[in-house]
Design a protein around this motif. Sequence first.
Motif, PDB file in Angstrom:
ATOM      1  N   THR A 147       1.346   8.351  -4.498  1.00  0.00           N
ATOM      2  CA  THR A 147       1.537   9.803  -4.490  1.00  0.00           C
ATOM      3  C   THR A 147       3.398   8.970  -3.192  1.00  0.00           C
ATOM      4  O   THR A 147       3.618  10.143  -2.610  1.00  0.00           O
ATOM      5  N   TYR A 148       3.109   8.024  -3.822  1.00  0.00           N
ATOM      6  CA  TYR A 148       4.764   7.424  -3.040  1.00  0.00           C
ATOM      7  C   TYR A 148       5.894   8.398  -3.165  1.00  0.00           C
ATOM      8  O   TYR A 148       6.745   8.683  -1.982  1.00  0.00           O
TER       9      TYR A 148
ATOM     10  N   SER B 288       1.240   3.371  -3.713  1.00  0.00           N
ATOM     11  CA  SER B 288       1.093   4.442  -3.673  1.00  0.00           C
ATOM     12  C   SER B 288       0.908   5.315  -4.935  1.00  0.00           C
ATOM     13  O   SER B 288       1.759   6.284  -5.286  1.00  0.00           O
TER      14      SER B 288
ATOM     15  N   PRO C 207       0.330  -0.952  -0.091  1.00  0.00           N
ATOM     16  CA  PRO C 207      -0.213  -0.273   0.105  1.00  0.00           C
ATOM     17  C   PRO C 207       0.967   1.379  -0.191  1.00  0.00           C
ATOM     18  O   PRO C 207       0.429   2.081  -0.632  1.00  0.00           O
TER      19      PRO C 207
END
Length: 231
Positions: free
Chosen positions: A199-200, A197, A193
């Motif tokens: 926006t990692y 993501s 997760p």
Amino acid sequence: MTIGIQSIVGNSLAAWEGWNGLGYETRIQILNRWAEQLDQSARAMVSFQCRNALEHVGETLLLPGPTGETNELYSAGRGVFIVTADADVSITAVIGQITAALVTGNTVLVSLPSEFALSAGELVAQLEKAGCARGVITAIDNIQLADCVSITAIAGVAYAGQLSTSQALARQLAARDGLLAQLICETDCESLPVIGSPTYSLRFVTERTRTINITAVGGNATLLELGSGEH
């Protein structure tokens, strides 16, 4: 701590400015060439991280400012990141960590268990073949990892594995002098997760502003004096 470890970190820092200065498009081109050497799942992860980084942090924003001056807000890499993972973590997860760190302008020290599917040295060779300059990504031994984490020049650690290890890394980073380092952990190594993501990449950057004075010499003297008069 050995001189060798200090030298490795120093070489990575020396490579950082040049890599960070290449810009997103050039770094993505290099990473896409690297992806051609990987399997389908890993190639998809490289594409995913590059696409999201370009969308979320790759744009330069023009800020309001006085006439004769441009002000820009942009993202830059934080510096040197350590990337490490447990032996049972998928190679795709590690590829995601490395890609996110590199595409955002950081240099990387990668440490992987000896039983891992790909060795750290193999990953370094692949990336240098794709166009990374020497020092942009460097393999370190597991026995060097703890000492490297303790060096204050390290900007952050990206780790995938057990919660207990992530907690130990957090304590080690908190005990350092100087600026706080970023710890980016993935403890759900099945679903990913964090790494998965969109926006990692935001975790690997810092914001900067750039001001450019575009007023011509001999231009409007009133504009040149703004902010310097008495109140």
